[in-house]
Motif scaffolding. Structure first.
Motif, short mmCIF file in Angstrom:
data_model
loop_
_atom_site.label_atom_id
_atom_site.label_comp_id
_atom_site.label_asym_id
_atom_site.label_seq_id
_atom_site.Cartn_x
_atom_site.Cartn_y
_atom_site.Cartn_z
N ALA A 143 0.83 -1.20 0.00
CA ALA A 143 0.00 0.00 0.00
C ALA A 143 0.87 1.26 0.00
O ALA A 143 0.58 2.23 -0.70
CB ALA A 143 -0.92 -0.01 1.21
N ARG A 144 1.96 1.26 0.77
CA ARG A 144 2.87 2.40 0.79
C ARG A 144 3.51 2.61 -0.57
O ARG A 144 3.60 3.72 -1.08
CB ARG A 144 3.97 2.19 1.85
N TRP A 145 3.95 1.54 -1.21
CA TRP A 145 4.61 1.64 -2.51
C TRP A 145 3.65 2.21 -3.55
O TRP A 145 4.02 3.08 -4.34
CB TRP A 145 5.11 0.26 -2.95
N ILE A 146 2.40 1.73 -3.54
CA ILE A 146 1.41 2.20 -4.52
C ILE A 146 1.12 3.68 -4.29
O ILE A 146 0.96 4.45 -5.23
CB ILE A 146 0.13 1.35 -4.44
N ALA A 147 1.05 4.10 -3.03
CA ALA A 147 0.72 5.49 -2.72
C ALA A 147 1.88 6.46 -2.99
O ALA A 147 1.66 7.58 -3.42
CB ALA A 147 0.28 5.61 -1.26
N HIS A 148 3.12 6.04 -2.75
CA HIS A 148 4.25 6.97 -2.83
C HIS A 148 5.15 6.74 -4.04
O HIS A 148 5.54 7.69 -4.71
CB HIS A 148 5.09 6.90 -1.55
N GLU A 149 5.53 5.52 -4.29
CA GLU A 149 6.52 5.24 -5.33
C GLU A 149 5.91 5.20 -6.73
O GLU A 149 6.48 5.72 -7.67
CB GLU A 149 7.23 3.91 -5.05
N TRP A 150 4.76 4.57 -6.88
CA TRP A 150 4.17 4.40 -8.21
C TRP A 150 3.87 5.73 -8.89
O TRP A 150 4.20 5.90 -10.06
CB TRP A 150 2.94 3.51 -8.16
N PRO A 151 3.26 6.74 -8.21
CA PRO A 151 3.04 8.02 -8.89
C PRO A 151 4.35 8.67 -9.35
O PRO A 151 4.40 9.27 -10.42
CB PRO A 151 2.35 8.88 -7.83
N ARG A 152 5.40 8.55 -8.55
CA ARG A 152 6.70 9.12 -8.94
C ARG A 152 7.26 8.43 -10.17
O ARG A 152 7.74 9.06 -11.10
CB ARG A 152 7.68 8.98 -7.77
N ILE A 153 7.16 7.10 -10.21
CA ILE A 153 7.66 6.33 -11.35
C ILE A 153 6.82 6.61 -12.58
O ILE A 153 7.34 6.79 -13.68
CB ILE A 153 7.67 4.83 -11.01
N LYS A 154 5.52 6.66 -12.41
CA LYS A 154 4.62 6.89 -13.54
C LYS A 154 4.86 8.26 -14.15
O LYS A 154 4.84 8.42 -15.37
CB LYS A 154 3.17 6.78 -13.06
N LYS A 155 5.11 9.28 -13.31
CA LYS A 155 5.36 10.63 -13.80
C LYS A 155 6.69 10.69 -14.54
O LYS A 155 6.77 11.25 -15.62
CB LYS A 155 5.35 11.60 -12.62
N GLY A 156 7.72 10.13 -13.98
CA GLY A 156 9.03 10.06 -14.62
C GLY A 156 9.77 11.38 -14.63
O GLY A 156 9.23 12.43 -14.29
N PRO A 157 11.03 11.37 -15.06
CA PRO A 157 11.84 12.59 -15.09
C PRO A 157 11.57 13.45 -16.32
O PRO A 157 12.03 14.57 -16.40
CB PRO A 157 13.28 12.06 -15.10
N TRP A 158 10.87 12.92 -17.32
CA TRP A 158 10.65 13.63 -18.56
C TRP A 158 9.49 14.59 -18.43
O TRP A 158 8.47 14.29 -17.83
CB TRP A 158 10.35 12.65 -19.68
N THR A 159 9.62 15.77 -19.01
CA THR A 159 8.52 16.72 -19.08
C THR A 159 8.21 16.96 -20.55
O THR A 159 9.11 16.99 -21.38
CB THR A 159 8.88 18.06 -18.41
N HIS A 160 6.96 17.12 -20.87
CA HIS A 160 6.55 17.31 -22.26
C HIS A 160 6.45 18.79 -22.58
O HIS A 160 5.64 19.51 -22.00
CB HIS A 160 5.22 16.61 -22.52
#
Length: 90
Positions: free
Chosen positions: A39-56
């Motif tokens: 639950a912690r990983w889904i709440a904190h890590e997944w949004p960060r990974i999904k967003k990524g370092p790239w900006t459009h």
């Protein structure tokens, strides 16, 4: 041993009907599974990974036209280490 042979269907009827057995299948989960950590990983890590370092950021095909139609369609991503990508048209 006894000389009696039963089909699979007969054995199933014996086990479920007369003996009251039921079909039991093991769950496909790891014994070490930690629900709170998941639950912690889904709440904190997944949004960060999904967003990524790239900006459009839309790029430019020509120096005179900062937002030409081909770049608006592709919306070429940019990365801080690499810089903006160019679509190559124009």
């Amino acid at each position: 041993m006894t000389g009696v042979r039963l089909s699979r269907a007969s054995v199933w009827r014996l086990l479920t009907g007369r003996l009251g057995w039921s079909l039991q299948r093991p769950e496909r989960r790891a014994v070490e599974r930690d629900e709170s950590e998941i639950a912690r990983w889904i709440a904190h890590e997944w949004p960060r990974i999904k967003k990524g370092p790239w900006t459009h950021v839309p790029g430019s095909c020509a120096s005179t036209n900062q937002a030409s139609r081909c770049c608006l369609r592709s919306a070429a991503p940019t990365h801080p280490e690499v810089g903006p990508r160019r679509c190559g048209a124009g």
